[in-house]
Design a protein around this motif. Structure first.
Motif, PDB file in Angstrom:
ATOM      1  N   UNK A  16      39.504  41.171  45.047  1.00  0.00           N
ATOM      2  CA  UNK A  16      40.517  41.900  44.302  1.00  0.00           C
ATOM      3  C   UNK A  16      40.665  43.306  44.880  1.00  0.00           C
ATOM      4  N   UNK A  17      41.893  43.744  45.032  1.00  0.00           N
ATOM      5  CA  UNK A  17      42.131  45.109  45.507  1.00  0.00           C
ATOM      6  C   UNK A  17      41.734  46.096  44.414  1.00  0.00           C
ATOM      7  N   UNK A  18      41.603  47.348  44.804  1.00  0.00           N
ATOM      8  CA  UNK A  18      41.280  48.392  43.827  1.00  0.00           C
ATOM      9  C   UNK A  18      42.371  48.475  42.771  1.00  0.00           C
ATOM     10  N   UNK A  19      43.629  48.320  43.181  1.00  0.00           N
ATOM     11  CA  UNK A  19      44.738  48.344  42.221  1.00  0.00           C
ATOM     12  C   UNK A  19      44.633  47.193  41.225  1.00  0.00           C
ATOM     13  N   UNK A  20      44.292  45.996  41.713  1.00  0.00           N
ATOM     14  CA  UNK A  20      44.160  44.840  40.826  1.00  0.00           C
ATOM     15  C   UNK A  20      43.007  45.044  39.852  1.00  0.00           C
ATOM     16  N   UNK A  21      41.893  45.572  40.343  1.00  0.00           N
ATOM     17  CA  UNK A  21      40.748  45.825  39.462  1.00  0.00           C
ATOM     18  C   UNK A  21      41.107  46.849  38.388  1.00  0.00           C
ATOM     19  N   UNK A  22      41.858  47.888  38.774  1.00  0.00           N
ATOM     20  CA  UNK A  22      42.283  48.903  37.801  1.00  0.00           C
ATOM     21  C   UNK A  22      43.223  48.282  36.771  1.00  0.00           C
ATOM     22  N   UNK A  23      44.155  47.462  37.220  1.00  0.00           N
ATOM     23  CA  UNK A  23      45.091  46.802  36.321  1.00  0.00           C
ATOM     24  C   UNK A  23      44.355  45.904  35.328  1.00  0.00           C
ATOM     25  N   UNK A  24      43.326  45.205  35.811  1.00  0.00           N
ATOM     26  CA  UNK A  24      42.552  44.295  34.959  1.00  0.00           C
ATOM     27  C   UNK A  24      41.512  45.020  34.107  1.00  0.00           C
ATOM     28  N   UNK A  25      41.416  46.327  34.279  1.00  0.00           N
ATOM     29  CA  UNK A  25      40.529  47.180  33.482  1.00  0.00           C
ATOM     30  C   UNK A  25      39.086  46.668  33.451  1.00  0.00           C
ATOM     31  N   UNK A  26      38.598  46.277  34.634  1.00  0.00           N
ATOM     32  CA  UNK A  26      37.215  45.843  34.747  1.00  0.00           C
ATOM     33  C   UNK A  26      36.965  44.386  34.403  1.00  0.00           C
ATOM     34  N   UNK A  27      38.022  43.639  34.106  1.00  0.00           N
ATOM     35  CA  UNK A  27      37.866  42.235  33.733  1.00  0.00           C
ATOM     36  C   UNK A  27      38.149  41.282  34.904  1.00  0.00           C
TER      37      UNK A  27
ATOM     38  N   UNK B 272      36.142  39.945  36.975  1.00  0.00           N
ATOM     39  CA  UNK B 272      35.169  38.853  37.072  1.00  0.00           C
ATOM     40  C   UNK B 272      35.601  37.689  36.177  1.00  0.00           C
ATOM     41  N   UNK B 273      36.066  37.985  34.973  1.00  0.00           N
ATOM     42  CA  UNK B 273      36.543  36.936  34.074  1.00  0.00           C
ATOM     43  C   UNK B 273      37.764  36.235  34.651  1.00  0.00           C
ATOM     44  N   UNK B 274      38.664  36.994  35.261  1.00  0.00           N
ATOM     45  CA  UNK B 274      39.848  36.406  35.896  1.00  0.00           C
ATOM     46  C   UNK B 274      39.427  35.523  37.065  1.00  0.00           C
ATOM     47  N   UNK B 275      38.468  35.990  37.852  1.00  0.00           N
ATOM     48  CA  UNK B 275      37.970  35.198  38.983  1.00  0.00           C
ATOM     49  C   UNK B 275      37.354  33.893  38.498  1.00  0.00           C
ATOM     50  N   UNK B 276      36.587  33.948  37.420  1.00  0.00           N
ATOM     51  CA  UNK B 276      35.984  32.728  36.862  1.00  0.00           C
ATOM     52  C   UNK B 276      37.066  31.728  36.470  1.00  0.00           C
ATOM     53  N   UNK B 277      38.117  32.216  35.813  1.00  0.00           N
ATOM     54  CA  UNK B 277      39.211  31.331  35.392  1.00  0.00           C
ATOM     55  C   UNK B 277      39.923  30.734  36.615  1.00  0.00           C
ATOM     56  N   UNK B 278      40.180  31.558  37.616  1.00  0.00           N
ATOM     57  CA  UNK B 278      40.855  31.082  38.829  1.00  0.00           C
ATOM     58  C   UNK B 278      40.029  30.010  39.529  1.00  0.00           C
ATOM     59  N   UNK B 279      38.747  30.261  39.673  1.00  0.00           N
ATOM     60  CA  UNK B 279      37.879  29.307  40.366  1.00  0.00           C
ATOM     61  C   UNK B 279      37.680  28.038  39.548  1.00  0.00           C
ATOM     62  N   UNK B 280      37.606  28.167  38.238  1.00  0.00           N
ATOM     63  CA  UNK B 280      37.450  26.991  37.378  1.00  0.00           C
ATOM     64  C   UNK B 280      38.648  26.061  37.517  1.00  0.00           C
ATOM     65  N   UNK B 281      39.838  26.614  37.465  1.00  0.00           N
ATOM     66  CA  UNK B 281      41.049  25.799  37.623  1.00  0.00           C
ATOM     67  C   UNK B 281      41.094  25.203  39.023  1.00  0.00           C
ATOM     68  N   UNK B 282      40.699  25.962  40.024  1.00  0.00           N
ATOM     69  CA  UNK B 282      40.683  25.449  41.392  1.00  0.00           C
ATOM     70  C   UNK B 282      39.738  24.273  41.569  1.00  0.00           C
ATOM     71  N   UNK B 283      38.559  24.352  40.969  1.00  0.00           N
ATOM     72  CA  UNK B 283      37.595  23.251  41.057  1.00  0.00           C
ATOM     73  C   UNK B 283      38.139  22.019  40.331  1.00  0.00           C
ATOM     74  N   UNK B 284      38.761  22.229  39.167  1.00  0.00           N
ATOM     75  CA  UNK B 284      39.365  21.109  38.439  1.00  0.00           C
ATOM     76  C   UNK B 284      40.466  20.447  39.269  1.00  0.00           C
TER      77      UNK B 284
END
Length: 78
Positions: A32-43, A45-57
């Protein structure tokens, strides 16, 4: 891909990786870029978990033949 346990880890450089539990080599890395991390306000990791979970499914469904891809025309990714 052989059946094994997968884990999601945050690497020392801040990237998020999906890897086999018994292996240090990453199968997928999200950066994630610094801008994306700022936009997600520190979340990011949770977004990454969701992305990877859907990808594995999705990968599981593809492996089982649940998806048919139309080979005609361009692929639109969005």
């Amino acid at each position: 891909m052989p059946t094994s346990f997968l884990e999601i880890v945050e690497l020392p450089d801040g990237r998020i990786a999906l890897r086999r539990a018994e292996d240090e080599e990453a199968l997928v890395i999200l950066d994630f870029s610094a801008d994306a991390k700022a936009f997600l306000q520190g979340h990011h990791v949770e977004v990454a978990k969701a992305m990877l979970s859907v990808g594995v499914q999705m990968a599981g469904r593809l492996a089982e033949g649940d998806f048919e891809r139309d080979e005609e025309g361009p692929r639109v990714l969005h």
